[in-house]
Design a protein around this motif. Sequence first.
Motif, mmCIF file in Angstrom:
data_model
loop_
_atom_site.group_PDB
_atom_site.id
_atom_site.type_symbol
_atom_site.label_atom_id
_atom_site.label_comp_id
_atom_site.label_asym_id
_atom_site.label_seq_id
_atom_site.Cartn_x
_atom_site.Cartn_y
_atom_site.Cartn_z
ATOM 1 N N ASN A 99 0.623 -1.197 -0.035
ATOM 2 C CA ASN A 99 -0.341 -0.139 -0.157
ATOM 3 C C ASN A 99 0.781 0.865 0.066
ATOM 4 O O ASN A 99 1.530 1.375 1.483
ATOM 5 C CB ASN A 99 -0.430 -0.071 1.581
ATOM 6 C CG ASN A 99 -1.963 0.779 1.369
ATOM 7 O OD1 ASN A 99 -1.765 2.837 0.644
ATOM 8 N ND2 ASN A 99 -2.916 0.573 2.034
ATOM 9 N N ARG A 100 1.125 1.485 -1.273
ATOM 10 C CA ARG A 100 2.000 3.126 -1.442
ATOM 11 C C ARG A 100 1.520 4.008 -0.728
ATOM 12 O O ARG A 100 2.180 4.566 -0.093
ATOM 13 C CB ARG A 100 2.011 3.400 -2.723
ATOM 14 C CG ARG A 100 2.825 2.221 -3.721
ATOM 15 C CD ARG A 100 3.047 2.153 -4.954
ATOM 16 N NE ARG A 100 2.588 1.306 -5.539
ATOM 17 C CZ ARG A 100 4.638 0.730 -5.952
ATOM 18 N NH1 ARG A 100 5.151 0.466 -5.398
ATOM 19 N NH2 ARG A 100 4.288 -0.346 -6.939
ATOM 20 N N ASN A 101 0.098 4.020 -0.662
ATOM 21 C CA ASN A 101 -0.262 5.825 0.043
ATOM 22 C C ASN A 101 0.153 5.036 1.582
ATOM 23 O O ASN A 101 0.417 6.069 2.662
ATOM 24 C CB ASN A 101 -1.313 5.856 0.100
ATOM 25 C CG ASN A 101 -1.492 6.676 -1.328
ATOM 26 O OD1 ASN A 101 -1.133 6.791 -1.988
ATOM 27 N ND2 ASN A 101 -2.784 5.888 -1.701
ATOM 28 N N ALA A 102 0.076 4.238 2.527
ATOM 29 C CA ALA A 102 0.394 3.714 4.058
ATOM 30 C C ALA A 102 1.780 3.879 4.244
ATOM 31 O O ALA A 102 2.281 3.954 5.432
ATOM 32 C CB ALA A 102 -0.099 2.841 4.709
ATOM 33 N N LEU A 103 2.738 3.262 3.240
ATOM 34 C CA LEU A 103 4.049 2.730 3.860
ATOM 35 C C LEU A 103 4.403 4.120 4.172
ATOM 36 O O LEU A 103 5.247 3.885 5.257
ATOM 37 C CB LEU A 103 4.901 2.747 1.932
ATOM 38 C CG LEU A 103 6.254 1.684 2.694
ATOM 39 C CD1 LEU A 103 6.094 1.211 3.580
ATOM 40 C CD2 LEU A 103 7.136 1.887 1.164
ATOM 41 N N PRO A 104 4.395 5.375 4.603
ATOM 42 C CA PRO A 104 4.759 6.904 4.837
ATOM 43 C C PRO A 104 4.837 6.867 6.039
ATOM 44 O O PRO A 104 6.008 6.266 7.244
ATOM 45 C CB PRO A 104 4.927 7.626 4.429
ATOM 46 C CG PRO A 104 4.794 7.279 2.512
ATOM 47 C CD PRO A 104 3.639 6.039 2.790
ATOM 48 N N ARG A 105 3.390 6.126 6.873
ATOM 49 C CA ARG A 105 2.835 6.424 8.409
ATOM 50 C C ARG A 105 3.512 4.778 8.348
ATOM 51 O O ARG A 105 4.088 5.344 9.558
ATOM 52 C CB ARG A 105 1.439 5.901 7.878
ATOM 53 C CG ARG A 105 0.641 7.377 7.052
ATOM 54 C CD ARG A 105 -0.567 7.069 7.582
ATOM 55 N NE ARG A 105 -1.633 5.976 7.458
ATOM 56 C CZ ARG A 105 -2.464 6.169 6.186
ATOM 57 N NH1 ARG A 105 -1.820 7.192 5.445
ATOM 58 N NH2 ARG A 105 -2.756 4.240 5.938
ATOM 59 N N LEU A 106 3.258 3.972 7.701
ATOM 60 C CA LEU A 106 4.065 3.199 8.496
ATOM 61 C C LEU A 106 6.032 2.919 8.484
ATOM 62 O O LEU A 106 6.449 2.268 9.913
ATOM 63 C CB LEU A 106 4.036 1.505 7.351
ATOM 64 C CG LEU A 106 2.153 1.106 7.157
ATOM 65 C CD1 LEU A 106 2.771 -0.221 6.536
ATOM 66 C CD2 LEU A 106 1.768 0.825 9.089
ATOM 67 N N MET A 107 6.625 3.321 8.202
ATOM 68 C CA MET A 107 7.964 3.932 8.380
ATOM 69 C C MET A 107 7.480 4.995 9.285
ATOM 70 O O MET A 107 9.345 4.447 10.287
ATOM 71 C CB MET A 107 8.651 4.414 7.201
ATOM 72 C CG MET A 107 9.221 3.689 5.591
ATOM 73 S SD MET A 107 8.825 4.610 3.819
ATOM 74 C CE MET A 107 11.067 4.590 4.389
ATOM 75 N N GLN A 108 6.671 5.541 9.882
ATOM 76 C CA GLN A 108 7.045 6.709 10.959
ATOM 77 C C GLN A 108 7.058 5.739 12.066
ATOM 78 O O GLN A 108 7.034 6.559 13.163
ATOM 79 C CB GLN A 108 6.203 7.729 10.673
ATOM 80 C CG GLN A 108 6.726 8.604 10.001
ATOM 81 C CD GLN A 108 5.613 9.519 9.513
ATOM 82 O OE1 GLN A 108 4.259 9.380 10.263
ATOM 83 N NE2 GLN A 108 5.335 10.763 8.355
#
Length: 193
Positions: free
Chosen positions: A111-120
């Motif tokens: 999920n490319r949109n969720a990936l930044p949140r998951l990285m954070q």
Amino acid sequence: MRKDREKWDERYGTGERPHDGAPSAFLKRWLPYLPRGQALDVATGLGRNAVLLARSGYRVDAVDISPVGLDAAKRRAARRGVRVRWIEADLDVWRPPAARYAVVMMAFYLNRNALPRLMQAVKPGGVMMIETHLHRRTGAPSRSVYRLRPGDLRRQFGAWEILELEEGTFADGGGWELGRIAARRPPSRSVGR
């Protein structure tokens, strides 16, 4: 969200269990080297990786959209005598707590949109692991949005310490062509490129 939930509930309810079975060999290989503490299993499905992490001493949160899959995962954890905090949520909108997890595992989900949140959600010095389908493989998910393009993981984790990055077909990967990464979040608050 409802459409995705219904799709996965139906698949799990009829006995279709994609990517189930033994826990990820990639995760198993890395377990001795990962930081200890709290872990997050993203798109846990039937909980194979969440249970492995819990059996290895992690406090585990596991998130998935399918209540049918989560019910099966709960039974799996109970049979193995481990505790996991199961979270039913749509990853398109769910926001994990920032900088909480020593390990975040995401297998066969993109999920490319969720990936930044998951990285954070990875704490500084923590490790994120991803193992999922590559774009060029036939038989992988039909929609390209659910598959990695070659080089995607290197680009996404350019500011992180890449511990391992591989793309290809692996004997321990079920014959699929996969992209895999284990990356450590730097001590700074930086999460992107």
